[in-house]
Design an enzyme around this catalytic site. Sequence first.
Site, mmCIF file in Angstrom:
data_model
loop_
_atom_site.group_PDB
_atom_site.id
_atom_site.type_symbol
_atom_site.label_atom_id
_atom_site.label_comp_id
_atom_site.label_asym_id
_atom_site.label_seq_id
_atom_site.Cartn_x
_atom_site.Cartn_y
_atom_site.Cartn_z
ATOM 1 C CD GLN A 197 -2.822 -0.938 0.243
ATOM 2 O OE1 GLN A 197 -3.757 -0.948 0.220
ATOM 3 N NE2 GLN A 197 -2.846 -2.306 -0.936
ATOM 4 C CB ALA A 238 -11.224 -0.033 3.499
ATOM 5 C CG HIS A 239 -7.474 0.189 0.425
ATOM 6 N ND1 HIS A 239 -6.967 -0.427 -0.194
ATOM 7 C CD2 HIS A 239 -8.243 0.116 -0.281
ATOM 8 C CE1 HIS A 239 -7.344 -1.560 -1.234
ATOM 9 N NE2 HIS A 239 -8.434 -1.015 -0.824
ATOM 10 C CG ASN A 240 -7.235 4.075 -2.149
ATOM 11 O OD1 ASN A 240 -6.499 2.793 -2.750
ATOM 12 N ND2 ASN A 240 -6.446 4.982 -2.385
#
Length: 342
Positions: A197, A238-240
């Site tokens: 990531q 979560a990511h983004n």
Amino acid sequence: MPPVTIAQIAEHIGGTVQGNAQHCVTEMGNLTTAQSHQLSFLSNPKYAKDLSDTKAGAVIINEQTTEAYSGNAIIVKDPYVGFAKAAQFLDTTPKQANGISARANIDPSAVIGNNVAIGSGAVIAAGAIVGADTIIGPNTYIGERAKLGEGVNLRANVTIYHEVVLGDRVSVHSGSVIGCDGFGYANDKGIWVKIPQMGTVVVGHDTEIGAGCTIDRGAIDNTIIGKHVIIDNQVHMAHNVQVGDFSCLCGAIGIAGSAIIGKYVVIAGQCAINGHISIADKVQITGNSMVTKSIKEAGVYSSGMPVLPNREWQKNTVQQRQIGKLFDRVKQLELSLKNQDK
């Protein structure tokens, strides 16, 4: 806290005094149990009946309530906002750290601003930047090249991963982890291959993050939280994910990757937000709702099932299981009627 006069508090919260402006108080109190050294407030009209019996040293009220109350008061436009500001003024919560502890581990390459407090056991990694007037609680970790603005307040046992950016006056409560890896994997014939990531997390000015939250770093681009956002305890992001300015996320929310939350959005507790969808500005989502598609217009949205008496819930559940059969029967009836018309 040393006693302060009603006049001092009124000046701080932008109110006017009714009664004895020099009466002193030391803390906030409930309207029904407050004593003369305590300041209370009335914002909900259904509690107006308690005004006549209150022993509070003063009460924060609005202009419409002055006819019903002749005691010491601070008159403001919005008593609840007045209460919040007065509570800040009288707050006695101790600081997590005072000065820089000899037991803190600070890398020589880290940049520490003026008037920073760092608690025992805290770790400041290489290249990290800590802005002036920041407080870092005991056993908190600041990763490599992380950047903290001025006036940041990190409680004990907070983890800030590498390259995370926190704006000015950001507050993070104990046990929260900012910048951990997003849940990114590729499946190679049944074997999970981890995807590094490579983004980070950027948090805007004046945002507060509750205890036990986990906010993942971006896979390639960054996870972004706007300014003046309030995030309750145990929220997972979560990511983004992107969260717009002035939004409110209540406890136990889960937001899947790449979801975009607009400005002034309020999401109640235990909601689940699907990934790769967007929620428009000024949307309100009630508790325990599951959002699977984008919401494009402001308004109130719900999908959670409110509690019912057990027998009623069981009956509804049985009926719901019969919906498929009922649908098939209706289709058959429609087909029969159509054939009769022929």
